[in-house]
Design an enzyme around this catalytic site. Structure first.
Site, mmCIF file in Angstrom:
data_model
loop_
_atom_site.group_PDB
_atom_site.id
_atom_site.type_symbol
_atom_site.label_atom_id
_atom_site.label_comp_id
_atom_site.label_asym_id
_atom_site.label_seq_id
_atom_site.Cartn_x
_atom_site.Cartn_y
_atom_site.Cartn_z
ATOM 1 N N SER A 237 0.815 -1.105 -0.068
ATOM 2 C CA SER A 237 -0.012 0.009 0.042
ATOM 3 C C SER A 237 0.911 1.328 0.004
ATOM 4 O O SER A 237 2.306 1.234 0.015
ATOM 5 C CB SER A 237 -0.823 0.133 1.097
ATOM 6 N N GLY A 240 3.295 1.232 2.941
ATOM 7 C CA GLY A 240 4.493 0.205 2.972
ATOM 8 C C GLY A 240 3.768 -1.160 2.671
ATOM 9 O O GLY A 240 2.904 -1.220 2.075
ATOM 10 N N ASP A 367 -11.002 -1.627 13.846
ATOM 11 C CA ASP A 367 -10.580 -1.758 12.615
ATOM 12 C C ASP A 367 -11.069 -3.339 12.107
ATOM 13 O O ASP A 367 -10.340 -4.126 11.498
ATOM 14 C CB ASP A 367 -9.113 -1.600 12.110
#
Length: 871
Positions: A237, A240, A367
């Site tokens: 991404s 990183g 998340d």
């Protein structure tokens, strides 16, 4: 279709439709250089999120050593001012991101890393100017901060970078047949301009002597003492990478989570390094829990930070859902579905216990979604990616999460995790939860369907989150959608009326870049093409008997004549399709003008398919030859025949210069389109070799089909199995049906029932024509006309309620990836309009409908194939 990171760019400017980044509402954060008058003797140009300044009367070089300058938001205005001053003094054209908002978004964690860090790009006319400019910029900007531009070589310790590349857009085909940006080699040939994430130069370019110390510094920065050997890259991404690695001292397998400074900014402005150290603190606080990976430390290598953590054996929950999902594996009855339901209950229970343990330590996860959950081989689960794991009462760190699985920002930590748990449970039963990101109450529609379909008891699943209780307006909209499908008959006329209202509401004839909202690819075609652009929408309106305003046809004609005819494109993605639609709409002269420009100036494509390749252009020529009902134009027929001869040679295994076989199968992306062309030419000319060639092409297509566990026949494409019209077995079967309507063929006839069975599939992720439910339902109705209005097809049509969203008097249709709505033919409302008109047999109130029983194959091609290929 762009990848998810490229698609993200087209979700920035509008929360309803895919739109060009250029329309990002960022006026309040524009840099002064974007709003002040340009320097004397310079002109300003705008392209997307970029603003260019170019000296008047100067023609920029085509390629050479370009310079990139990166920055961080706090230094951007000063860095732009200083860089612009130096470029203007040297007379070097340059461009820059126009606003702080644009800079923050392009630096976002979900953006494509190949462009990470690029804030300013300068285009020196020759090597001496390049070297002088690079030297002055590196001295002036020394000590300033900015992301490392992965594709480039850094000059000194300033955020100044360089690579050799193209300055102006030129195109060629790469080794895989894809249209890519090009450089011109010393012989004058166009070759791919490789824009990867490693600094490299073309083979004929020598690195200037002044850059060699910087190359040496780059090599010296490598840390040969890093005690981990990367064995596999798991994910990349803008922030990183994530890597599977081996500890060279102990042999232990570990996961390396990489964070690049100043990259991967999130909604709070935090970069990847900030989040990595937050994750390290969270994992340290959670040490000892079975549901989190052990952490082994943090290490900095060169400028990159690495979190080293335990590698947990298993698959992500998303991978497990794909492998197990019962509704696409032939399960039907409650007893057949029960094992899958039991598995979802087991996983949900494990997740609930994991979240309780994390909350007991004072943290939220923040998340939760299927890609951040590992299912171990023994069924236990572990959570990964703790970048947003903070204190339960943290109100400053934003929530993360996948679209539709994320609680509204500001939801307290425990409640936010509870919502994500419930949404994750529902996504295991209905993996289309992206729809809840477009319409929150859609989650309730999906839950009701899932409870009924899986025969769930009242108490099954986690507690429904309280934040779903106050959605009265959204629930009313959902009731409006349901009413169109829940009666004894589908409300064909109501669907048509509201789809048309949605298409009309989205029309923007005052814009030059697009007439209707469509998939992101429409902006690469000037908004004119059949699949994503105006041509497809106007064609669907025309073919279903809906009025086509003259203003809209005027727009298509003007836009098609503006489009560069030398660009890539065929029947469905290029000017040939637009020319044909203009002719069908009664604009024969304009259609012919667009056709002549496209066919005389466009380079020959290497593709042989119907979508962008030579089969499609030849079929368009055949359609153009007969568009007004007069005797076929012999010149256009001859053009089609020349292509047919090349396709015949290619299909038989001969080498044909500049053309290659498709790698997959289907109407648009395989050889089925070529077979259709050959079959139609045979009907027109009677030449027997054309029939044989069509059969050979269909034989090659049939070789891609495999029998699935449920008995359906699908195209095997790597790890995927596809039924779709664009790429998949339904397109193969439609052309096979057209062939067997004329010529007896047991092998081709035998594949049609297996494909038809699959096309009535209960679960389909997207609603569209070429890669979704509308196309599959229409194909099922065509392949087995007797069941056109049977329960299987009608049940599939009724399940469009999962995706359609009511907005006042109109219906909106989510496009590819379900991230925004679309009106286009390939993925959006126009495609549904065409498919539903066909399935209703004209009972939707449109003109030109035919009785369902009048679809038997005869002298003409089957009805759906006519509609899909502009026949």
């Amino acid at each position: 279709m762009p990848g998810i990171q490229d698609t993200q760019l087209y979700c920035l400017a509008d929360r309803t439709y895919y739109d060009t980044p250029a329309r990002l509402p960022d006026e309040e954060s524009r840099y002064r250089l974007d709003t002040d008058p340009p320097p004397e003797g310079w002109r300003r140009e705008a392209v997307g999120l970029w603003t260019s300044l170019v000296p008047e009367g100067v023609k920029p070089a085509e390629q050479g050593w370009k310079i990139h300058v990166s920055t961080v938001p706090g230094e951007a205005e000063a860095t732009l001012r200083d860089t612009a001053r130096i470029c203007v003094r040297h007379g070097v054209p340059f461009k820059f991101l126009r606003s702080e908002k644009a800079l923050l978004l392009v630096a976002g964690k979900h953006m494509n890393r190949s462009g990470a860090g690029k804030f300013i790009a300068a285009y020196p006319p020759d090597e001496p100017v390049f070297l002088a400019l690079a030297d002055e910029l590196s001295r002036t900007l020394a000590g300033r901060s900015g992301p490392y531009v992965l594709s480039d070589l850094r000059i000194g310790d300033a955020p100044v970078y360089t690579r050799y590349g193209a300055f102006v857009p030129r195109w060629c085909d790469d080794a895989g047949g894809r249209r890519v940006l090009a450089l011109r080699d010393p012989s004058g040939k166009l070759v791919p301009d490789e824009r990867g994430v490693v600094f490299r130069t073309p083979s004929w370019v020598e690195v200037p002597e002044a850059l060699r110390p910087h190359l040496a510094a780059r090599a010296a920065a490598r840390d040969d003492t890093f005690p981990y050997k990367v064995t596999e890259a798991l994910q990349f991404s803008n922030a990183g990478g994530i890597y599977l690695a081996e500890d060279t001292g102990t042999g232990r397998r570990v996961v390396l989570r990489e964070a690049r400074p100043h990259c991967g900014l999130d909604a709070a402005g935090d970069d990847a390094v900030t989040r990595l150290h937050r994750e390290h603190r969270a994992l340290t606080a959670l040490a000892g829990l079975d549901c989190v990976p052990r952490v082994y430390g943090v290490r900095t290598v060169w400028e990159h930070h690495f979190l080293i953590e335990e590698h947990i054996e298993g698959n992500t929950l998303l991978e497990e859902i794909v492998a197990r999902f019962a509704l696409v594996r032939g399960a039907d009855s409650a007893d057949e579905l029960a094992p899958y339901v039991a598995w979802t209950e087991s996983v949900t229970g494990e997740l609930a216990r994991a979240l309780e343990a994390i909350h007991a330590r004072g943290l939220r996860f923040g998340d939760l979604h299927p890609s951040n959950i590992i299912v171990r081989p023994d069924g236990r689960i572990a959570l990964v990616d703790f970048e947003y794991a903070t204190a339960l009462d943290d109100k400053d760190t934003p929530l993360a999460g996948a679209q539709g699985l994320q609680a509204p920002q500001g939801t307290p930590g425990t409640e936010a995790d509870a919502y994500a748990l419930w949404a994750t449970w529902l996504s295991m039963l209905m993996p289309v939860m992206e729809m809840a990101g477009l319409e929150r109450a859609k989650a309730l529609t999906l839950e009701r369907w899932a409870r009924r379909r899986y025969s769930l008891p009242a108490g099954a699943g986690p507690r429904r989150p309280g934040l779903l209780h106050g959605l009265d307006a959204s629930r009313r909209r959902e009731d409006e959608v349901a009413a169109l499908f829940e009666g004894p008959e589908v409300d064909w006329a109501g669907l048509r009326t509201r789809l048309l209202a949605g298409i009309h509401a989205g029309a923007t004839p005052g814009r030059a870049d697009r007439l209707f909202p469509g998939g992101p690819d429409l902006f690469a075609t000037g908004g004119t093409d059949l699949v994503n652009g105006a041509a497809g929408v106007l064609y669907a309106l025309h073919r279903t008997g809906a009025p086509v305003p003259a203003e809209w046809t005027d727009w298509l004609a003007a836009a098609a004549l503006r489009r560069d005819p030398a660009g890539a494109g065929g029947l469905y993605d290029g000017l040939p399709g637009a020319a044909l639609v203009l002719s069908l709409l009664g604009r024969a002269e304009q259609g012919r003008e667009v056709w002549e420009r496209a066919t005389s100036l466009a380079p020959a494509t290497a593709s042989a398919d119907l979508f962008t390749g030579r089969a499609g252009t030849a079929l368009a020529a055949l359609r153009m030859a007969r568009v007004d009902g007069a005797a076929p134009d012999p010149r256009l027929v001859d053009d089609a025949l020349r292509t047919a001869r090349d396709l015949d040679r290619l299909v038989r295994g001969e080498q044909v210069d500049g053309m290659r076989l498709p790698e997959s199968a289907g109407l648009l992306r395989g050889l089925s389109g070529a077979a259709l062309l050959l079959l139609e030419l045979h009907t027109l000319t009677g030449e027997e070799w054309l029939r044989r060639a069509a059969r050979t092409a269909l034989g090659r297509e049939a070789a891609h089909l495999v029998t699935m566990d449920d008995g359906s026949l699908q195209v095997k494409d790597g790890r995927r199995h596809l039924l779709y019209l664009g790429q998949g077995s339904s397109g193969v079967a439609l052309v096979s049906q057209a062939y067997t309507a004329r010529y007896e063929d047991e092998e081709l006839s035998a594949l049609i029932p297996g494909v038809a069975q699959g096309c009535a599939m209960e679960f389909v992720r997207e609603p569209g024509l070429f890669t979704g439910r509308a196309g599959l339902a229409a194909a099922a109705g065509q392949l087995d006309p007797v069941t056109r209005t049977g329960q299987g097809v009608l049940a599939s049509v009724r399940n469009l309620a999962w995706h359609l969203v009511a907005d006042e008097d109109r219906l909106l249709v989510p496009g590819a990836t379900l991230r925004r709505f679309s009106a286009d033919l390939g993925t959006g409302a126009a495609g549904l309009l065409l498919a539903l008109h066909f399935l209703s047999g004209g009972r939707d109130g449109g003109a030109g409908g035919r009785d369902p029983g009048d679809q038997q194959a005869g002298e003409n091609l089957p009805g759906l194939l006519d509609l899909l290929t502009l026949g």
